[in-house]
Write an enzyme that holds these catalytic residues in place. Structure first.
Site, PDB file in Angstrom:
ATOM      1  N   SER A 160      -4.776  28.586  11.680  1.00 60.10           N
ATOM      2  CA  SER A 160      -5.411  29.415  10.659  1.00 60.10           C
ATOM      3  C   SER A 160      -4.407  29.688   9.559  1.00 60.10           C
ATOM      4  O   SER A 160      -3.189  29.669   9.793  1.00 60.10           O
ATOM      5  CB  SER A 160      -5.876  30.746  11.259  1.00 60.10           C
ATOM      6  OG  SER A 160      -6.233  31.681  10.258  1.00 60.10           O
ATOM      7  N   TYR A 196      -4.463  38.507  15.836  1.00 64.13           N
ATOM      8  CA  TYR A 196      -5.006  37.189  15.505  1.00 64.13           C
ATOM      9  C   TYR A 196      -3.936  36.322  14.849  1.00 64.13           C
ATOM     10  O   TYR A 196      -3.762  35.147  15.200  1.00 64.13           O
ATOM     11  CB  TYR A 196      -6.210  37.354  14.580  1.00 64.13           C
ATOM     12  CG  TYR A 196      -6.910  36.070  14.234  1.00 64.13           C
ATOM     13  CD1 TYR A 196      -7.769  35.456  15.151  1.00 64.13           C
ATOM     14  CD2 TYR A 196      -6.736  35.469  12.998  1.00 64.13           C
ATOM     15  CE1 TYR A 196      -8.418  34.267  14.834  1.00 64.13           C
ATOM     16  CE2 TYR A 196      -7.375  34.292  12.674  1.00 64.13           C
ATOM     17  CZ  TYR A 196      -8.214  33.696  13.589  1.00 64.13           C
ATOM     18  OH  TYR A 196      -8.859  32.517  13.278  1.00 64.13           O
TER      19      TYR A 196
END
Length: 254
Positions: free
Chosen positions: A138, A151
């Site tokens: 990501s 995250y």
């Protein structure tokens, strides 16, 4: 070009969103696609969409965070050529308001789940004389994002694992790559807006879209096409690298 005829691919989290788009793209190029999902209903829906096109797909209910389950599924599938580690969960929070329980939950799925699948697939890739591991990282692994502490930590680990695996198995014809998307318009985004911005969904959708310099979110299929290329024989010179696909987020947001 980009043929996966006579090849077997595994896609984790292939029941919706990016994982589904990758599974469909691989199947349309001839791969026999195996979808690993916690949600059997979603996995079966994706399989139905693929098989209705006369293509090959199989669903496997599996919690990637549980090593024994993962090993059993990969042993059942047998020799493979491609693994796409896409399964993951999100979390909103900073370091000081992220609970230990939430942190462990994110690590178990987004980090341990990737490790479990890599560990289980290596013997199956060897049976195929090599192949590709594609990990979903990501932009959170590359730049600071507000309220994404756990995250971002997990996705940073995924990127690091990618480089380590690429190095360790370089001479066994096993390539390892990661993709780092910015925001992608998936059912998760819609659910997030409903849950957190019930009366303000349209405005927040526009705000999230415009955080990418290109002015919109990606479509899952766009991520699928990049994955298709990176897993193909045409990309055989590519390993040990992360590919941002972010509408200019990491480079043009200054």
């Amino acid at each position: 070009m980009f043929s996966f005829q006579n090849k077997k691919a595994v896609v984790t989290g292939g029941g919706s969103g990016i994982g589904k788009a990758i599974a469909v793209a691989l199947a349309q190029k001839g791969a026999e696609v195996h979808i690993l999902e916690m949600d059997a209903r979603r996995a079966n829906q994706t399989v139905s969409e693929i098989t209705l096109q006369g293509l090959k797909a199989v669903a496997h209910q599996c919690n990637v965070a549980i090593q024994s389950e993962v090993e059993q599924v990969f042993e059942k599938i047998g020799a493979v050529h491609v693994l796409v580690n896409n399964a993951g969960i999100a979390h909103v929070g900073r370091a000081d308001n992220t609970s230990e329980e939430d942190f462990d939950r994110i690590m178990n799925v987004n980090v341990k789940g990737v490790y479990n699948c890599i560990r289980a697939v290596i013997p199956q890739l060897r049976k195929s004389n090599g192949g590709v591991i594609l990990n979903m990282a990501s932009i959170a692994a590359l730049v600071g994002l507000a309220d994404r502490f756990a995250y971002s930590t997990a996705k940073g680990a995924v990127k690091a694992m990618t480089m380590s695996v690429a190095k360790d198995y370089l001479h066994e014809n096993i390539r390892c790559i990661s993709i780092s998307p910015a925001r992608v318009h998936t059912p998760f985004v819609d659910g997030f807006l409903v849950e957190n911005y019930g009366d303000n969904q349209i405005e927040m959708f526009e705000k999230l879209s415009k955080s990418q310099p290109i002015g919109r979110m990606a479509n899952p299929e766009e991520i699928g096409y990049l994955a298709l290329y990176l897993c193909s024989d045409e990309a055989s010179f590519i390993t040990g690298v992360d590919y941002p696909i972010d509408g200019g987020f990491t480079t043009l947001n200054n």
